[in-house]
Design an enzyme around this catalytic site. Structure first.
Site, mmCIF file in Angstrom:
data_model
loop_
_atom_site.group_PDB
_atom_site.id
_atom_site.type_symbol
_atom_site.label_atom_id
_atom_site.label_comp_id
_atom_site.label_asym_id
_atom_site.label_seq_id
_atom_site.Cartn_x
_atom_site.Cartn_y
_atom_site.Cartn_z
ATOM 1 N N GLY A 103 -12.133 -1.379 22.300
ATOM 2 C CA GLY A 103 -13.073 -0.565 22.854
ATOM 3 C C GLY A 103 -13.447 -0.483 24.342
ATOM 4 O O GLY A 103 -12.420 -1.506 25.082
ATOM 5 N N PHE A 159 -10.414 -2.582 12.711
ATOM 6 C CA PHE A 159 -8.967 -2.087 13.129
ATOM 7 C C PHE A 159 -8.706 -0.896 12.224
ATOM 8 O O PHE A 159 -8.923 -0.763 10.981
ATOM 9 C CB PHE A 159 -7.900 -3.172 12.947
ATOM 10 N N TYR A 168 -4.910 -1.255 4.955
ATOM 11 C CA TYR A 168 -6.054 -0.862 5.885
ATOM 12 C C TYR A 168 -7.221 -0.212 4.804
ATOM 13 O O TYR A 168 -8.325 -0.211 4.957
ATOM 14 C CB TYR A 168 -5.548 0.095 6.872
HETATM 15 N N1 UFG Z 1 2.420 12.080 13.294
HETATM 16 C C1 UFG Z 1 3.707 12.620 13.852
HETATM 17 N N2 UFG Z 1 4.209 12.214 15.013
HETATM 18 C C2 UFG Z 1 3.365 11.252 15.592
HETATM 19 C C3 UFG Z 1 1.985 10.789 15.189
HETATM 20 C C4 UFG Z 1 1.659 11.279 14.167
HETATM 21 O O1 UFG Z 1 4.239 13.298 13.401
HETATM 22 O O2 UFG Z 1 3.714 10.915 17.152
HETATM 23 C C5 UFG Z 1 2.013 12.768 12.068
HETATM 24 C C6 UFG Z 1 1.812 11.698 11.216
HETATM 25 O O3 UFG Z 1 3.012 11.278 10.408
HETATM 26 C C7 UFG Z 1 0.803 12.388 10.160
HETATM 27 C C8 UFG Z 1 -0.100 13.004 11.259
HETATM 28 O O4 UFG Z 1 0.641 13.279 12.237
HETATM 29 O O5 UFG Z 1 1.593 13.077 9.258
HETATM 30 C C9 UFG Z 1 -1.326 12.345 11.644
HETATM 31 O O6 UFG Z 1 -0.972 11.113 12.129
HETATM 32 P P1 UFG Z 1 -2.226 10.354 12.775
HETATM 33 O O7 UFG Z 1 -1.267 8.969 13.035
HETATM 34 O O8 UFG Z 1 -2.900 11.063 13.943
HETATM 35 O O9 UFG Z 1 -3.414 10.108 11.788
HETATM 36 P P2 UFG Z 1 -3.238 9.218 10.468
HETATM 37 O O10 UFG Z 1 -3.182 10.537 9.240
HETATM 38 O O11 UFG Z 1 -2.186 8.592 10.067
HETATM 39 O O12 UFG Z 1 -4.318 8.368 10.264
HETATM 40 C C10 UFG Z 1 -5.626 8.643 10.321
HETATM 41 C C11 UFG Z 1 -6.543 7.704 10.969
HETATM 42 C C12 UFG Z 1 -6.309 6.151 10.051
HETATM 43 C C13 UFG Z 1 -6.661 6.814 8.611
HETATM 44 C C14 UFG Z 1 -5.851 7.833 8.093
HETATM 45 C C15 UFG Z 1 -6.177 8.391 6.704
HETATM 46 O O13 UFG Z 1 -6.132 7.404 12.118
HETATM 47 O O14 UFG Z 1 -7.259 5.291 10.467
HETATM 48 O O15 UFG Z 1 -6.117 9.091 8.966
HETATM 49 O O16 UFG Z 1 -4.896 9.055 6.367
HETATM 50 F F1 UFG Z 1 -6.527 5.886 7.433
#
Ligand code: UFG
Length: 329
Positions: free
Chosen positions: A36, A76, A141
């Protein structure tokens, strides 16, 4: 209300603290500042620097005044990291929450809002996802958070804890007044990465997987604005009843693909934003969209930020004015 906020210097936590302070609540933030930012804590809130695992410091913080409720964000939240370092996740997210709950029991605090996640559903059979979907997380997680939901349900029956677990979908955006926003090191989330590319801080955006069973082949997520999340927390804390454990999804009920997010960001920023197709990222379900009717019925909450361009514009305002994030490094 006097509210103790663990992790109130983090991304979602700091926006909730701001919202609580602006609605007349008295807030103490407890945060170890490992992820944070001091600069994210609202000036009206008092910051105590400490880790939840440090029971002595936590107990003295919880006893420093009489608290009506706790909002618990400290955790986290990176799926990939949790796969590589599961024990770190179980310690920080699960065991440290157990310590917090023990001290709440001891100090007589009976209300808790818990930051849970749609990752607790794993790969759901049904989309949009209602709360009674089987919770079967596919990564450490999600499991570290689901274990906390079990502790909350058991604590309601055993010692009268009242709790509300909010299962967030994809938190995004920044405070409309531009004062705070998202700043993770390293950044892994889609919208900030796309905006960093728009700022020229990255050469391109990697699109993780173009062969998903979705209309354009890329993953679909439900992007929920952090100010909507903050309102959900405030409504939850005001309605918790001792001895009752509830859980609500917090999402818009709308899905956007990765390509749609990039397209929307191009319109908002006026920048080209180069993309590169890349392999799937392990652990990504194809589509996660909330069925958010329960929280609407029970708490009267409804997402206000339903226009994805406005959501991205709020994040863009933050990233443009703070290209290096908070200036506390
Ligand atoms: N993505 C890309 N390129 C990137 C980053 C992300 O294509 O550089 C895609 C990922 O594959 C995913 C989507 O964008 O399909 C969203 O990805 P994020 O990393 O922004 O978010 P997540 O869905 O992985 O994760 C979020 C929260 C987590 C939680 C999760 C639940 O950050 O804490 O949603 O699915 F667990």
């Amino acid at each position: 209300m006097r509210v103790f906020v663990s992790g109130g210097a983090g991304y979602v936590g700091s926006h909730c603290v701001k919202d609580l302070c602006e609605h007349g609540h008295d807030v103490v933030v407890y945060d170890d500042l490992s992820r944070g930012h001091r600069g994210a804590v609202h000036p009206k809130a008092r910051l105590i620097t400490g880790n939840l695992g440090d029971a002595a410091t936590l107990e003295s913080a919880l006893s420093s005044q009489t608290f009506d409720a706790v909002m618990h964000f400290a955790a986290f939240a990176l799926v990939g990291e949790s796969v590589d370092q599961p024990l770190m996740y179980y310690r920080n997210n699960t065991i440290n929450t157990l310590i917090l709950l023990e001290l709440m029991a001891r100090t007589g605090i009976r209300r808790l809002v818990f930051s849970s996640t749609c990752a607790s559903y794993g790969t759901p059979r049904q989309v949009p996802i209602p709360e009674n979907t089987e919770q079967s997380p596919i990564n450490p997680y999600g499991r570290s958070k689901l274990a906390v939901e079990w502790m909350l349900a058991d604590s309601a029956a055993a010692w009268g804890l009242g709790s509300c677990a909010l299962r967030y979908f994809n938190a995004c955006g920044a405070a409309e007044d531009g004062s705070i926003g998202e700043d993770h090191q390293p950044e892994t989330h889609l919208i900030p990465i796309v905006l960093q590319a728009a700022l020229g801080q990255r050469p391109h955006v990697s699109v993780f997987g173009t062969d998903y069973p979705t209309a354009d082949g890329t993953c679909i997520r439900d992007y929920i604005h952090v100010e909507d999340l903050a309102e959900a927390h405030r409504l939850a804390i005001e309605t918790i009843r001792p001895g009752e454990a509830t859980a609500h999804n917090v999402g818009t009920g709308q899905g956007h693909s990765v390509r749609e997010i990039v397209e929307a960001a191009r319109r908002v920023t006026g920048q080209t934003i180069r993309v590169k197709e890349a392999p799937r990222r392990p652990g990504d379900p194809p589509s996660l969209i909330a069925d958010a009717t329960q929280i609407q019925t029970r708490l009267g909450w409804r997402a206000r930020w339903t226009n994805i361009e406005k959501v991205i514009a709020s994040a863009w305002k933050w990233h443009r004015s703070h290209p290096a994030g908070f200036d506390d490094r």
